[in-house]
Design an enzyme around this catalytic site. Structure first.
Site, mmCIF file in Angstrom:
data_model
loop_
_atom_site.group_PDB
_atom_site.id
_atom_site.type_symbol
_atom_site.label_atom_id
_atom_site.label_comp_id
_atom_site.label_asym_id
_atom_site.label_seq_id
_atom_site.Cartn_x
_atom_site.Cartn_y
_atom_site.Cartn_z
ATOM 1 N N LYS A 115 13.435 -40.537 -55.588
ATOM 2 C CA LYS A 115 14.715 -39.928 -54.857
ATOM 3 C C LYS A 115 15.032 -38.190 -55.688
ATOM 4 O O LYS A 115 14.568 -38.184 -56.861
ATOM 5 C CB LYS A 115 15.679 -40.675 -53.645
ATOM 6 C CG LYS A 115 16.888 -39.718 -53.841
ATOM 7 C CD LYS A 115 18.032 -40.995 -53.624
ATOM 8 C CE LYS A 115 19.070 -40.675 -54.723
ATOM 9 N NZ LYS A 115 20.596 -39.771 -54.298
ATOM 10 N N LYS A 134 21.726 -47.033 -60.728
ATOM 11 C CA LYS A 134 22.625 -46.303 -61.544
ATOM 12 C C LYS A 134 22.492 -47.007 -62.811
ATOM 13 O O LYS A 134 22.292 -46.546 -64.294
ATOM 14 C CB LYS A 134 23.277 -45.993 -60.971
ATOM 15 C CG LYS A 134 23.019 -44.765 -59.805
ATOM 16 C CD LYS A 134 24.414 -43.719 -59.767
ATOM 17 C CE LYS A 134 23.598 -42.414 -58.725
ATOM 18 N NZ LYS A 134 24.629 -41.770 -58.544
ATOM 19 N N LYS A 158 20.073 -34.778 -59.074
ATOM 20 C CA LYS A 158 20.442 -33.781 -60.255
ATOM 21 C C LYS A 158 20.483 -34.819 -61.518
ATOM 22 O O LYS A 158 20.344 -34.557 -62.708
ATOM 23 C CB LYS A 158 22.638 -33.853 -60.445
ATOM 24 C CG LYS A 158 22.385 -33.679 -58.066
ATOM 25 C CD LYS A 158 24.320 -33.375 -58.093
ATOM 26 C CE LYS A 158 24.858 -33.043 -56.634
ATOM 27 N NZ LYS A 158 25.159 -34.795 -56.868
HETATM 28 N N1 AQP Z 1 17.348 -37.007 -52.624
HETATM 29 C C1 AQP Z 1 17.977 -36.330 -50.720
HETATM 30 N N2 AQP Z 1 17.468 -36.832 -50.710
HETATM 31 C C2 AQP Z 1 18.526 -36.770 -48.630
HETATM 32 N N3 AQP Z 1 20.113 -36.770 -49.093
HETATM 33 C C3 AQP Z 1 20.244 -36.998 -49.965
HETATM 34 N N4 AQP Z 1 21.122 -36.450 -51.041
HETATM 35 C C4 AQP Z 1 21.352 -36.335 -52.303
HETATM 36 N N5 AQP Z 1 20.391 -37.304 -52.272
HETATM 37 C C5 AQP Z 1 19.112 -36.853 -51.756
HETATM 38 C C6 AQP Z 1 22.408 -36.767 -50.128
HETATM 39 O O1 AQP Z 1 23.742 -36.172 -50.472
HETATM 40 C C7 AQP Z 1 24.731 -36.332 -49.952
HETATM 41 C C8 AQP Z 1 25.737 -35.836 -51.135
HETATM 42 O O2 AQP Z 1 25.111 -36.844 -52.537
HETATM 43 P P1 AQP Z 1 25.973 -36.858 -53.556
HETATM 44 O O3 AQP Z 1 26.185 -35.826 -54.072
HETATM 45 O O4 AQP Z 1 27.306 -37.690 -53.305
HETATM 46 O O5 AQP Z 1 25.281 -37.953 -54.218
HETATM 47 P P2 AQP Z 1 23.985 -38.623 -54.989
HETATM 48 O O6 AQP Z 1 23.401 -39.020 -53.546
HETATM 49 O O7 AQP Z 1 24.895 -39.263 -55.964
HETATM 50 O O8 AQP Z 1 22.637 -36.839 -55.362
HETATM 51 P P3 AQP Z 1 22.303 -37.145 -56.521
HETATM 52 O O9 AQP Z 1 21.287 -36.196 -56.657
HETATM 53 O O10 AQP Z 1 21.115 -38.294 -56.308
HETATM 54 O O11 AQP Z 1 22.622 -37.425 -57.670
HETATM 55 P P4 AQP Z 1 23.001 -38.016 -59.406
HETATM 56 O O12 AQP Z 1 21.555 -37.681 -59.687
HETATM 57 O O13 AQP Z 1 24.380 -38.048 -59.558
HETATM 58 O O14 AQP Z 1 22.461 -39.395 -58.566
HETATM 59 C C9 AQP Z 1 24.983 -37.467 -49.384
HETATM 60 O O15 AQP Z 1 24.509 -37.531 -47.841
HETATM 61 C C10 AQP Z 1 23.628 -38.465 -49.787
HETATM 62 O O16 AQP Z 1 22.767 -38.698 -49.381
#
Ligand code: AQP
Length: 297
Positions: A207, A120, A210
């Protein structure tokens, strides 16, 4: 009122989700779908973790509306506030208080190993906030505040839960009396289902996220039928037919991702999906996957 049957179990789940933009298939298959399946049997606490969201810049009014939207989305996905506790993280000040105590337990060397921070912060590491660096410490506080025994998350969060275990065990050794050496129980990650790490539809090494600049990299839970049709049609695959075995599939990342998504929704093993489609091209498979996604989403 939480069902009293749940309180008899000695297991306790905590998991959180950030109110940052649209939820996507990864959030659903990696986390929310499993929360829905677990909430009936195990005492469950789910949080909309806005304190985590502000580790990167947020527009305050947008954060407020996203908090409402994400809460609505998880309820629409099947989380029942009568079976599970659902709350906004910043409304419970003890998360921040315990995180500070854990900041004084956690070692810099442990945080330096966290791959999510490296990804990140990228090249702008010097400009990243201290909050982004300390994100896993706050996550440890979220989990341990409720003495949660299990944390259902996607595979990407496994390393953070290992850190929460290190913090809990260090705290117990440093501060707990002899008869309370298990003051904080060590939480176990629960990485469930067939799609524990859903990858980008455009690049099987990344991955689904968002924050990916391309909306074609993900299926959002708010996408309509036309969006889903277009995104699956454009999803990257390769020129070869669907293979017979998971071993052959493992080197074809984009193909493997689509098979896992299908398996995750249909609650079948990837091998069962391969048995149905092996030898066929991706056109037929994508058509069926699109139908499943439209129906479920
Ligand atoms: N690609 C993924 N595959 C499986 N599980 C996922 N999770 C996130 N992306 C995947 C799971 O969703 C839960 C909540 O995630 P979060 O919103 O707290 O944060 P994150 O992991 O940072 O999600 P993003 O989409 O990747 O956000 P950004 O782009 O803002 O960094 C967690 O249980 C996570 O494992």
């Amino acid at each position: 009122m939480i069902n009293s049957r749940l309180k008899q179990s000695n297991k306790r789940i905590f998991s959180g989700i950030q109110p940052t933009g649209n939820l996507h298939l990864g959030n659903y298959l990696g986390a929310i779908k499993n929360w829905v399946n677990l909430q009936g049997d195990i005492f469950s606490i789910f949080s909309i973790v806005d304190l985590h969201a502000i580790t990167v810049p947020q527009e305050p009014s947008q954060l407020k509306s996203s908090t409402h939207e994400v809460t609505a989305a998880i309820i629409a996905s099947g989380i029942d506030p009568k079976s599970a506790i659902v709350f906004n993280q910043s409304s419970v000040k003890e998360h921040a208080e315990l995180a500070w105590i854990f900041n004084c337990v956690c070692r810099i060397g442990w945080l330096n190993r966290m791959t999510q921070f490296k990804e990140k912060a990228g090249k702008n590491r010097e400009k990243a906030t201290v909050g982004l660096y300390g994100y896993p410490v706050l996550m440890a506080a979220d989990i341990l505040l409720y003495k949660a025994t299990h944390v259902p998350v996607g595979d990407d969060q496994k390393q953070h839960i290992e850190l929460a275990r290190d913090i809990a065990s260090s705290f117990n050794n440093m501060f707990a009396h002899d008869d309370q050496k298990d003051f904080f129980s060590l939480p176990e990650p629960q990485i469930l289902g067939q799609a524990t790490r859903v990858m980008s539809l455009r690049d099987g090494t990344k991955k689904m996220s968002k924050s990916d600049f391309s909306d074609f990299s993900r299926i959002n839970l708010t996408d309509n039928k036309d969006d889903i049709v277009k995104k699956i049609k454009k999803a990257k695959t390769d020129a070869f037919p669907i293979p017979e075995s998971e071993t052959e599939l493992s080197s074809r990342l984009e193909a493997q991702n689509l098979i896992n998504i299908y398996a995750g929704f249909e609650e079948k093993s990837p091998q069962v999906v391969l048995d149905e489609y092996s030898g066929k091209g991706f056109a037929d498979f994508k058509k069926d996957l699109t139908e499943i996604l439209i129906e479920k989403i």
